[in-house]
Every structure is written in structure tokens, then in C-alpha cells.
Design a protein around this motif. Structure first.
Motif, PDB file in Angstrom:
ATOM      1  N   GLU A  31       0.851  -1.178   0.000  1.00 43.54           N
ATOM      2  CA  GLU A  31       0.000   0.000   0.000  1.00 43.54           C
ATOM      3  C   GLU A  31       0.895   1.237   0.000  1.00 43.54           C
ATOM      4  OE1 GLU A  31      -2.954   0.025   3.082  1.00 43.54           O
ATOM      5  OE2 GLU A  31      -3.414  -2.109   2.836  1.00 43.54           O
ATOM      6  N   ARG A  32       0.988   1.894  -1.157  1.00 43.77           N
ATOM      7  CA  ARG A  32       1.830   3.083  -1.255  1.00 43.77           C
ATOM      8  C   ARG A  32       1.673   3.973  -0.024  1.00 43.77           C
ATOM      9  NH1 ARG A  32       2.928   7.063  -6.221  1.00 43.77           N
ATOM     10  NH2 ARG A  32       3.784   8.801  -5.038  1.00 43.77           N
ATOM     11  N   PRO A  33       2.812   4.421   0.500  1.00 46.34           N
ATOM     12  CA  PRO A  33       4.165   4.417  -0.051  1.00 46.34           C
ATOM     13  C   PRO A  33       5.058   3.314   0.512  1.00 46.34           C
ATOM     14  CG  PRO A  33       4.069   5.940   1.761  1.00 46.34           C
ATOM     15  CD  PRO A  33       2.696   5.337   1.659  1.00 46.34           C
ATOM     16  N   VAL A  34       4.465   2.266   1.112  1.00 47.73           N
ATOM     17  CA  VAL A  34       5.288   1.256   1.773  1.00 47.73           C
ATOM     18  C   VAL A  34       4.936  -0.142   1.270  1.00 47.73           C
ATOM     19  CG1 VAL A  34       3.732   0.956   3.760  1.00 47.73           C
ATOM     20  CG2 VAL A  34       6.180   0.514   4.023  1.00 47.73           C
ATOM     21  N   PHE A  35       5.978  -0.956   1.129  1.00 48.15           N
ATOM     22  CA  PHE A  35       5.830  -2.315   0.620  1.00 48.15           C
ATOM     23  C   PHE A  35       6.694  -3.219   1.496  1.00 48.15           C
ATOM     24  CE2 PHE A  35       5.410   0.886  -2.613  1.00 48.15           C
ATOM     25  CZ  PHE A  35       4.203   0.553  -3.228  1.00 48.15           C
ATOM     26  N   VAL A  36       6.053  -4.188   2.153  1.00 48.20           N
ATOM     27  CA  VAL A  36       6.710  -4.927   3.230  1.00 48.20           C
ATOM     28  C   VAL A  36       6.383  -6.412   3.135  1.00 48.20           C
ATOM     29  CG1 VAL A  36       6.663  -5.309   5.738  1.00 48.20           C
ATOM     30  CG2 VAL A  36       6.762  -2.988   4.845  1.00 48.20           C
ATOM     31  N   VAL A  37       7.367  -7.246   3.491  1.00 42.87           N
ATOM     32  CA  VAL A  37       7.153  -8.679   3.693  1.00 42.87           C
ATOM     33  C   VAL A  37       7.679  -9.035   5.084  1.00 42.87           C
ATOM     34  CG1 VAL A  37       7.911 -10.992   3.021  1.00 42.87           C
ATOM     35  CG2 VAL A  37       7.171  -9.372   1.274  1.00 42.87           C
ATOM     36  N   ALA A  38       6.890  -9.771   5.843  1.00 43.88           N
ATOM     37  CA  ALA A  38       7.276 -10.233   7.180  1.00 43.88           C
ATOM     38  C   ALA A  38       7.137 -11.751   7.235  1.00 43.88           C
ATOM     39  CB  ALA A  38       6.402  -9.588   8.246  1.00 43.88           C
ATOM     40  N   ASP A  39       8.104 -12.400   7.849  1.00 42.61           N
ATOM     41  CA  ASP A  39       8.134 -13.863   7.970  1.00 42.61           C
ATOM     42  C   ASP A  39       8.147 -14.203   9.458  1.00 42.61           C
ATOM     43  OD1 ASP A  39       8.668 -16.564   7.968  1.00 42.61           O
ATOM     44  OD2 ASP A  39      10.441 -16.456   6.687  1.00 42.61           O
ATOM     45  N   GLY A  40       7.033 -14.720   9.944  1.00 42.50           N
ATOM     46  CA  GLY A  40       6.881 -14.962  11.365  1.00 42.50           C
ATOM     47  C   GLY A  40       7.619 -16.181  11.863  1.00 42.50           C
ATOM     48  N   VAL A  99      11.511  -8.759   8.817  1.00 41.52           N
ATOM     49  CA  VAL A  99      10.805  -7.775   8.004  1.00 41.52           C
ATOM     50  C   VAL A  99      11.783  -7.236   6.970  1.00 41.52           C
ATOM     51  CG1 VAL A  99      11.305  -5.805   9.526  1.00 41.52           C
ATOM     52  CG2 VAL A  99       9.332  -5.717   7.996  1.00 41.52           C
ATOM     53  N   ALA A 100      11.292  -7.046   5.770  1.00 43.52           N
ATOM     54  CA  ALA A 100      12.057  -6.370   4.723  1.00 43.52           C
ATOM     55  C   ALA A 100      11.079  -5.498   3.966  1.00 43.52           C
ATOM     56  CB  ALA A 100      12.732  -7.367   3.783  1.00 43.52           C
ATOM     57  N   GLY A 101      11.558  -4.332   3.517  1.00 42.92           N
ATOM     58  CA  GLY A 101      10.633  -3.479   2.807  1.00 42.92           C
ATOM     59  C   GLY A 101      11.284  -2.271   2.183  1.00 42.92           C
ATOM     60  N   ILE A 102      10.439  -1.515   1.478  1.00 41.72           N
ATOM     61  CA  ILE A 102      10.841  -0.258   0.882  1.00 41.72           C
ATOM     62  C   ILE A 102       9.747   0.765   1.148  1.00 41.72           C
ATOM     63  CG2 ILE A 102      12.267  -1.295  -0.914  1.00 41.72           C
ATOM     64  CD1 ILE A 102       9.946  -0.894  -2.872  1.00 41.72           C
ATOM     65  N   ALA A 103      10.151   2.013   1.315  1.00 35.90           N
ATOM     66  CA  ALA A 103       9.199   3.102   1.497  1.00 35.90           C
ATOM     67  C   ALA A 103       9.615   4.247   0.593  1.00 35.90           C
ATOM     68  CB  ALA A 103       9.158   3.559   2.953  1.00 35.90           C
ATOM     69  N   LEU A 104       8.663   4.808  -0.112  1.00 28.21           N
ATOM     70  CA  LEU A 104       8.921   5.951  -0.985  1.00 28.21           C
ATOM     71  C   LEU A 104       9.023   7.209  -0.128  1.00 28.21           C
ATOM     72  CD1 LEU A 104       9.134   7.125  -3.875  1.00 28.21           C
ATOM     73  CD2 LEU A 104       6.637   7.396  -3.818  1.00 28.21           C
ATOM     74  N   VAL A 105      10.175   7.884  -0.197  1.00 30.12           N
ATOM     75  CA  VAL A 105      10.418   9.075   0.612  1.00 30.12           C
ATOM     76  C   VAL A 105      10.945  10.205  -0.266  1.00 30.12           C
ATOM     77  CG1 VAL A 105      10.921   7.695   2.671  1.00 30.12           C
ATOM     78  CG2 VAL A 105      12.800   8.423   1.185  1.00 30.12           C
ATOM     79  N   ASP A 106      11.000  11.393   0.296  1.00 30.50           N
ATOM     80  CA  ASP A 106      11.592  12.551  -0.362  1.00 30.50           C
ATOM     81  C   ASP A 106      12.984  12.774   0.222  1.00 30.50           C
ATOM     82  OD1 ASP A 106      10.921  15.313  -1.953  1.00 30.50           O
ATOM     83  OD2 ASP A 106      12.159  15.680  -0.183  1.00 30.50           O
ATOM     84  N   ASP A 107      13.992  12.826  -0.636  1.00 32.01           N
ATOM     85  CA  ASP A 107      15.368  13.046  -0.195  1.00 32.01           C
ATOM     86  C   ASP A 107      15.872  14.351  -0.811  1.00 32.01           C
ATOM     87  OD1 ASP A 107      17.958  12.675   0.848  1.00 32.01           O
ATOM     88  OD2 ASP A 107      18.596  11.606  -0.972  1.00 32.01           O
ATOM     89  N   GLU A 108      15.738  15.420  -0.054  1.00 31.38           N
ATOM     90  CA  GLU A 108      16.185  16.742  -0.500  1.00 31.38           C
ATOM     91  C   GLU A 108      15.592  17.096  -1.856  1.00 31.38           C
ATOM     92  OE1 GLU A 108      20.426  16.776  -0.309  1.00 31.38           O
ATOM     93  OE2 GLU A 108      20.472  16.729   1.883  1.00 31.38           O
TER      94      GLU A 108
END
Length: 279
Positions: A31-40, A99-108
Motif C-alpha cells: 500500500e503506497r508508499p510502503v511495501f513490506v514482507v514479514a516472515d513470522g 521484516v524487509a521493505g521499501i518506502a517511498l520518501v523525499d530526499d532533498e
């Protein structure tokens, strides 16, 4: 200069219990802006609850925004740690989650990916026909590779590859993170080790190269892992950058991983946590 809010993404998630396990202890969020996978971890009674708690934390604190912030991700990780600890307190065997993931952020003023992981779930970047693993596993096997005691090509068959050295809910739950540019045409893959323990990086690369939309790529990766044995739960998230990122990767700068602590306890993602402390 490109506004991160203008980045156009296409994403899909797929998960499967596999051919051996009784329950699916993985969870995913796309779900924008974050994409995650977790392995319990923690066995049948707690692993699924632990991974669900991690995903719930990211859904609460990060999902639904156009662009995330570093503070959002930090809050989600802290909330996830507390939630998994609460799950563990209700069990005899303990509980944890990668947990592993990516998040869309603003960098300067430029769009960037905040890439993060705890444990051995992974993030890959696929661009053109090239596949690159972005995260570094927190595992006994990876440590042996890093210190030269194990050849990289032997890691996939190392019998203790499921022993991890960090997890959400374990004494060391520190996340490593990287800041990477958003590149038009790139494809990001987030996955549990149910994929990487069955399918080689070359197999993953070929599947991502040949597949069309993210939905097709995600389904193909899960099917490939099942065909290879499906001995663990399999979860993948595929994210395509359609537009709004950088056109030339040569203009991009890559962040460095955060420092990692030593003397972390080992955790076995198939049994209980923690297994033992390291001297």
C-alpha cells in the motif's frame, strides 16, 4: 528535480503456504508508499500472529500516505517490536518476525527508496536484465560468508541457513537501512526466504525479466518456488516504477548501510527464539 509525490508505481503481492507447512506464517503489505514482507517465527501458535503484527504496524503508521518519512518507518518498526513482544508474552515458545521493505520518501527534493530489513527476508532491485540484492541477510550463513568461512555459492545449501541473528521481537531487532534513488523502469522485489531458499538469484532474475505486469511476476515467482519444493511459506511483493523517477541512474547517489552491532543473539526461524547467545 523530481517531486516524490509524482512517482507512478504499479505493485502486486502474492503469498502461498507452500507444500509442507500447515499454516502460512508470512504476511505482506503493498500500500503506497510502503511495501513490506514479514516472515513470522515461533511455530504454528505464534508465527502468523507475529508477522501480522508487523504488517499492522506499517499499515497504521505508513500506508495510505503519498510519500513516507524516515520518522514514519521508525515509528512503525518500534510499534512492530512492541506488538511482537506482546504476542511472544502469550506463548511458551516465544515469537518473532523478520521484516524487509521499501518506502517511498523525499530526499532533498528527489524521490528515493528507503530500503530496510531485519532478518533474512530480502529486497532486490531488477533493472533491464540485471538483478541486485539490496539488503544483507542477518543470518549465521551470511556472517560466515562475510568472514570468509563459507563460500557464497555454498550459502544456499548451508544446513544452518535458517539461523538468523536479528528479528523483530528478538533481543536485537535493529534494522539496517539504505537510501536509494527511484529509477524509471526499475522493478523492486521484496520476498521471504521461502522464495530465495528454493529459487536461485538467476532464476529470480530470469522470472522478473520475462514476466509482464507485477501481478504476473509475483504469481510466477510463487509458482516457481512451489515447483522447486515449496518447503516454506512463499511471499513476494513486486513494485514497478512506471514514471516520475530519475531517467539516468548515473545521476543518482547511493546511501550506505547503517552500522551493525556485534554479539547479536541467534534466532532460528523454524523453531523458537532466541536459540542461544553468542559469546
Amino acid at each position: 528535480m523530481t517531486d516524490a509525490t509524482a512517482v507512478n508505481l504499479s505493485a502486486a503481492a502474492a503469498t502461498d503456504v507452500g507444500l509442507v507447512r500447515r499454516a502460512n506464517e508470512d504476511a505482506a503489505l503493498a500500500e503506497r508508499p510502503v511495501f513490506v514482507v514479514a516472515d513470522g517465527m515461533g511455530g504454528y501458535e505464534a508465527g502468523d500472529r507475529a508477522s501480522a503484527a508487523v504488517v499492522a504496524a506499517f499499515r497504521e503508521h505508513v500506508a495510505g500516505r503519498t510519500v513516507a518519512t524516515l520518522a514514519d518507518v521508525r515509528t512503525a518498526l518500534a510499534t512492530a517490536s512492541d506488538a511482537v513482544a506482546a504476542v511472544a508474552a502469550t506463548t511458551d515458545r516465544g515469537a518473532g518476525s523478520t521484516v524487509a521493505g521499501i518506502a517511498l520518501v523525499d530526499d532533498e527534493g528527489e524521490p528515493a527508496w528507503l530500503v530496510f530489513n531485519v532478518g533474512d527476508s530480502r529486497v532486490y532491485r531488477h533493472h533491464g536484465t540485471v538483478l541486485e540484492q539490496l539488503t544483507v541477510d542477518h543470518s549465521l550463513g551470511q556472517e560466515l560468508v562475510d568472514n570468509g568461512a563459507l563460500a557464497p555459492e555454498d550459502l544456499a545449501t548451508f544446513e544452518r541457513r535458517n539461523v538468523i541473528t536479528r528479528a523483530i521481537g528478538a533481543p536485537d531487532s535493529t534494522a539496517d537501512s539504505w537510501l536509494l534513488p527511484v529509477i524509471n523502469g526499475e522493478r523492486l522485489l521484496i520476498c521471504s526466504d521461502g522464495l530465495t531458499s528454493e529459487v536461485s538469484d538467476e532464476g529470480i532474475r530470469a522470472t522478473l525479466t520475462m514476466s509482464g505486469r507485477p501481478e504476473s511476476a509475483a504469481a510466477a515467482l510463487v509458482q516457481r518456488a512451489r515447483q522447486a519444493g515449496g518447503r516454506d511459506n512463499i511471499t513476494v511483493v513486486v513494485v514497478d516504477v512506471v514514471s516520475g523517477g530519475l531517467d539516468d541512474q548515473g545521476d543518482a547517489t547511493t546511501g550506505l548501510p547503517r552500522p551493525t552491532p556485534t554479539n547479536a543473539p541467534e534466532v532460528d526461524d523454524e523453531t523458537t527464539i532466541p536459540v542461544r547467545g553468542r559469546s
